[in-house]
Design a protein around this motif. Sequence first.
Motif, PDB file in Angstrom:
ATOM      1  N   GLY A 105      11.218  -8.196 -18.421  1.00 37.07           N
ATOM      2  CA  GLY A 105      11.290  -7.548 -17.341  1.00 37.07           C
ATOM      3  C   GLY A 105      11.006  -6.108 -17.167  1.00 37.07           C
ATOM      4  O   GLY A 105      10.298  -5.638 -18.053  1.00 37.07           O
ATOM      5  N   TRP A 154       1.707  -9.097 -13.989  1.00 38.56           N
ATOM      6  CA  TRP A 154       3.055 -10.096 -13.915  1.00 38.56           C
ATOM      7  C   TRP A 154       3.408 -10.604 -15.360  1.00 38.56           C
ATOM      8  O   TRP A 154       4.573 -10.624 -15.756  1.00 38.56           O
ATOM      9  CB  TRP A 154       3.065 -11.121 -13.008  1.00 38.56           C
ATOM     10  CG  TRP A 154       4.235 -11.746 -12.670  1.00 38.56           C
ATOM     11  CD1 TRP A 154       5.205 -11.286 -11.950  1.00 38.56           C
ATOM     12  CD2 TRP A 154       4.391 -13.055 -13.227  1.00 38.56           C
ATOM     13  NE1 TRP A 154       6.274 -12.582 -11.966  1.00 38.56           N
ATOM     14  CE2 TRP A 154       5.774 -13.471 -12.787  1.00 38.56           C
ATOM     15  CE3 TRP A 154       3.782 -13.965 -13.979  1.00 38.56           C
ATOM     16  CZ2 TRP A 154       6.099 -14.627 -13.137  1.00 38.56           C
ATOM     17  CZ3 TRP A 154       4.496 -15.149 -14.344  1.00 38.56           C
ATOM     18  CH2 TRP A 154       5.668 -15.327 -14.193  1.00 38.56           C
ATOM     19  N   GLN A 193       6.704 -10.219 -17.734  1.00 39.39           N
ATOM     20  CA  GLN A 193       7.810 -11.008 -18.128  1.00 39.39           C
ATOM     21  C   GLN A 193       7.821 -11.132 -19.631  1.00 39.39           C
ATOM     22  O   GLN A 193       8.854 -11.435 -20.012  1.00 39.39           O
ATOM     23  CB  GLN A 193       7.160 -12.629 -17.463  1.00 39.39           C
ATOM     24  CG  GLN A 193       7.143 -12.586 -15.968  1.00 39.39           C
ATOM     25  CD  GLN A 193       8.400 -12.389 -15.505  1.00 39.39           C
ATOM     26  OE1 GLN A 193       9.422 -13.065 -15.924  1.00 39.39           O
ATOM     27  NE2 GLN A 193       8.397 -11.506 -14.310  1.00 39.39           N
TER      28      GLN A 193
END
Length: 146
Positions: free
Chosen positions: A32, A24, A28
């Motif tokens: 994205g 994740w 980020q």
Amino acid sequence: MPKLSAARMWASVPAAALCLAVSWIHVQDQGGFPGNKTPAYVAAGYYLLEAAGVIAAGLLLLAARRGARALPVWLLAACVGIGPLVGYVLSRGPGLPDYSDDKGNWAEPLGLVSLVVEAALIAISLTVLRTAGGGARGQQLRAGAN
């Protein structure tokens, strides 16, 4: 290969969460998905890391659920932590070919969070690997003494 003890199986849950956190964080950081990292080899490294993190998380949970022998999975989890840590040092220190976006940027907040997550994942993974490996070595030594 030795089976994992119940205590080591419990380590799978936080390690899986940390693997997902590494993925994740890098989604980020790349802006994205699919992201905008350049050059292409840096973008490919991000994609590979993100996929490895998700796969490792799934395999850790599956192995914990089944009580399976999971040492290769723990090696993968350790690599999910070690790979980006090495990339952090190289990209901010000497730099990477055709990539200077992060050079000298040691205090980037997301990068620091990533280091903490990766360090925790490495610590858990190496502890499990060391414990499992030590058990096998101990059995070999005892067998040789008889």
